[in-house]
Design an enzyme around this catalytic site. Structure first.
Site, short mmCIF file in Angstrom:
data_model
loop_
_atom_site.label_atom_id
_atom_site.label_comp_id
_atom_site.label_asym_id
_atom_site.label_seq_id
_atom_site.Cartn_x
_atom_site.Cartn_y
_atom_site.Cartn_z
CD GLU A 144 -2.79 1.28 2.35
OE1 GLU A 144 -2.74 0.45 3.27
OE2 GLU A 144 -3.54 2.27 2.35
NE ARG A 166 4.39 -8.12 10.99
CZ ARG A 166 3.67 -7.48 10.06
NH1 ARG A 166 2.67 -8.07 9.46
NH2 ARG A 166 3.94 -6.23 9.75
CE LYS A 203 3.17 0.11 4.86
NZ LYS A 203 2.73 -0.02 3.46
P1 ATP Z 1 3.14 -2.42 8.10
O1 ATP Z 1 2.64 -3.58 8.89
O2 ATP Z 1 4.59 -2.15 8.26
O3 ATP Z 1 2.32 -1.19 8.26
P2 ATP Z 1 1.75 -3.36 5.88
O4 ATP Z 1 1.55 -4.81 6.02
O5 ATP Z 1 0.59 -2.52 6.23
O6 ATP Z 1 3.04 -2.89 6.63
P3 ATP Z 1 1.65 -3.41 3.06
O7 ATP Z 1 2.08 -2.35 2.13
O8 ATP Z 1 0.24 -3.77 3.14
O9 ATP Z 1 2.21 -2.97 4.44
O10 ATP Z 1 2.52 -4.71 2.85
C1 ATP Z 1 2.83 -5.25 1.61
C2 ATP Z 1 3.21 -6.70 1.78
O11 ATP Z 1 4.35 -6.81 2.63
C3 ATP Z 1 2.11 -7.51 2.40
O12 ATP Z 1 1.93 -8.68 1.65
C4 ATP Z 1 2.60 -7.82 3.78
O13 ATP Z 1 2.13 -9.07 4.19
C5 ATP Z 1 4.12 -7.78 3.62
N1 ATP Z 1 4.77 -7.39 4.86
C6 ATP Z 1 4.54 -6.29 5.61
N2 ATP Z 1 5.30 -6.28 6.72
C7 ATP Z 1 6.04 -7.42 6.69
C8 ATP Z 1 7.01 -8.01 7.56
N3 ATP Z 1 7.38 -7.42 8.70
N4 ATP Z 1 7.56 -9.19 7.20
C9 ATP Z 1 7.20 -9.78 6.04
N5 ATP Z 1 6.30 -9.29 5.19
C10 ATP Z 1 5.71 -8.13 5.49
#
Ligand code: ATP
Ligand code: MG
Length: 580
Positions: free
Chosen positions: A47, A283, A293
């Site tokens: 996102e 994760r 984020k």
């Molecule tokens: P955050 O949790 O940091 O706010 P998010 O999951 O909201 O991040 P997205 O942009 O939706 O951020 O994530 C894109 C992809 O990255 C998703 O498929 C998510 O599962 C993966 N992702 C996010 N954080 C991690 C992490 N710590 N380890 C592995 N994959 C991750």
């Protein structure tokens, strides 16, 4: 099974063999069963509401890595269905960072927002088939009606609206007749389901916010679960991998795919109907780091760091500016492997992978961070001895450099002890020490100020010891680095350390995580470097011998005035602190 890394290259360093982790097995089985239509398609769906971090790098390595492994395609999709926090700045940075990490989506770039018409059409179809309704409950009421895992939910009083009324209201939602939160569109599934996500989940909500990509065309926006499955299906994604928190969403994901199937909206590839499948992995959680984020944004907004690319940030751009290499990050992602169990990875492993890579590629230079002057009393005024040193002992082709040796030099204050402790083999009165690449030197006396602080160290060098080698083969125990005083260049050096001083800054729910910021995470000093450091290029990677790895800051360096970021120390100083 061959050992390959995420790039399909030979696995270096014998990192753990992840060649058959469960995701790879799962895809291999599907390929064998023929459900992919001859092409594995994955996606990375960020996102664009922030810069990506090392956790995303893990997901990127998996998503792109699996596509490479199976000679398929990994799409980059901006999952931009929530306009309030998204921007082009973020979208552009994500592209840059993925390319820098070494991956490419080719033609496969998508914006979820380009599917808004299609999503709307699917929503109307659901209304027509009696599988969705417009609901007037407020968000709080909706949560209350939904119940809990142990008690069934209650039906919304609006659940039995007629198809005509629902269509009319949904169209009016789209036309902007209602305020934010006044109405929403919900799927009609099962209020008694043990899975809360099945209890008539919200599909669309009203948000009077223009979209960074779609402009002001919409004031209703689809929810993640609804949108994500439509995005995957529309792109012909075969394998949709995400983090574990989405596991409970999987039945809803499948429900939407089933509805698209009923509507004949699934695409075909080589005569095979593509039904995207979702699987989840743990994760990445990293010690001494926060990874959400939202939290990273807070650090930026409260100016607790200098920006998203502050070299202490776990963002990809921060790591890059700090001096991390894509190779080190990919190696790290390889080593941590892929599993379904939540765990906390020690940031020391990331630093280890970095040292391992920098050891191979960093150019060696001498720099003194905390100088004390040494005067070589028997060194003739007009003499210019030169020291020759390898640019990289790990890489012959990097060549050699010449460093002028002068009558006055600087060494690290910590490399001199007037009264040495046991096993101190560096500079001390009456003992010989090697000045790297130059000569053998012996301290004779010191000059101090009134407070007893050493101002100058005096001594003599052995004119026969060219290059630091004793002609008679006598043993010299210590070798220290130095820089010539007159021709040294003054360098701004930023000594970065871990941003947080505790392993789990988020663990204490009573305290705000910012309370655990490490007050010593940045110290700026002026160091003395050998002349060759003056024109170090932006982004250049160096090992200051015996001191650590440093990277020329890409933002604040000027021509002939490089600023050096400490990338990582030569050894894990935190392990020592913890008494490991
Ligand atoms: P955050 O949790 O940091 O706010 P998010 O999951 O909201 O991040 P997205 O942009 O939706 O951020 O994530 C894109 C992809 O990255 C998703 O498929 C998510 O599962 C993966 N992702 C996010 N954080 C991690 C992490 N710590 N380890 C592995 N994959 C991750
Ligand atoms: Mg998320």
């Amino acid at each position: 099974m061959e050992k390959k890394n995420f790039m399909g290259e030979e696995n270096k360093n014998n990192a753990p063999d992840t060649s058959r982790h469960f995701l790879k097995q799962w895809i291999a089985d599907d390929v064998a069963a023929g459900t992919t239509g001859g092409k594995v398609v994955t996606r990375f769906p960020p996102e664009p509401n922030g810069y990506i971090h090392i956790g995303h790098a893990k997901a990127i390595c998996i998503d792109f890595g699996m596509a490479l492994e199976f000679e398929g395609q990994c799409n980059l999709r901006m999952d931009d269905t929530n306009p309030s926090k998204e921007s082009d700045e973020y979208a552009a940075s994500i592209k840059e960072d993925i390319h820098w990490l070494g991956f490419d989506w080719g033609e496969g770039f998508y914006n979820a927002a380009n599917l808004f018409d299609r999503m709307y059409e699917i929503a109307e179809n659901l209304i027509r088939s009696g599988q969705a309704y417009v609901c007037d409950l407020s968000q709080d009421e909706w949560k209350d009606y939904r119940g809990s895992p142990s008690e069934p939910g209650r039906a919304s009083p609006f659940r039995s609206r007629s198809v005509e009324e629902n269509l009319d209201l949904f169209q009016r939602m789209k036309a902007g007749e209602f305020k934010d939160g006044e109405k929403c569109l919900r799927a009609k599934i099962n209020m008694a389901s043990p899975n809360l996500h099945f209890r008539d989940p919200v599909l669309y909500r009203i948000l009077h916010v223009p979209h960074y990509h779609a402009g002001d065309k919409w004031c209703i926006y689809p929810m993640y679960d609804f949108a994500h499955s439509i995005e995957d299906a529309s792109e012909g994604v075969t394998h949709s991998m995400c983090t574990l928190e989405f596991e409970v969403h999987r039945p809803l994901y499948n429900w939407v795919i089933d509805r698209m199937d009923e509507m004949n909206m699934l695409i075909e590839r080589n005569g095979v109907k593509i039904r995207p499948q979702q699987r989840e992995f743990a994760r990445l959680n990293l010690s001494y780091t926060v990874m959400s984020k939202r939290k990273l944004l807070q650090l930026v907004e409260e100016k607790l760091v200098s920006g998203w690319d502050d070299p202490r940030m776990p963002t990809v751009c921060g790591l890059r500016r700090r001096g991390y290499t894509p190779e080190a990050i990919r190696d790290f992602c390889e080593r941590i492997g892929v599993s379904k169990y939540e765990s906390l990875t020690d940031v020391a492993l990331l630093e280890y992978c970095l040292r391992d890579d920098l050891n191979l590629r960093a150019v060696r230079r001498m720099a003194v961070l905390d100088p004390v002057k040494v005067v070589v009393d028997n060194y003739p005024e007009d003499m210019v001895l030169t020291a020759e040193a390898q640019n990289n002992p790990k890489d012959e082709s990097a060549g050699k450099r010449i460093i002028p040796f002068e009558r006055e030099i600087y060494i690290e204050r910590g490399d001199f002890m007037e009264v040495p402790v046991k096993k101190f083999f560096r500079m001390t009165p009456g003992k010989e020490v090697r000045l790297r690449g130059a000569c053998i030197f012996m301290c004779t006396h010191v000059v101090k100020d009134d407070s007893g602080k050493v101002l100058e160290v005096h001594g003599t060098y052995d004119p026969e010891s060219k290059g630091g080698n004793a002609p008679d083969g006598r043993k010299i125990k210590g070798t220290i680095h130095w820089v010539p005083a007159a021709s040294a260049v003054k360098l701004e050096v930023r000594l970065y350390d871990r941003l947080f001083s505790v392993p789990e800054p988020m663990a204490d729910t009573q305290k705000d995580f910012v309370e655990f910021l490490n007050p010593d995470s940045l110290k700026t000093i002026t160091a003395y470097g050998e002349p060759a450091l003056l024109d170090a290029p932006k982004g250049g990677l160096f090992q200051f011998e015996r001191v650590g790895y440093f990277c020329v800051d890409s933002r604040d360096s000027k021509e002939m005035a490089p600023v050096f970021n400490r990338t990582v120390t030569l050894r894990d100083s935190w392990a020592a602190k913890k008494g490991k």
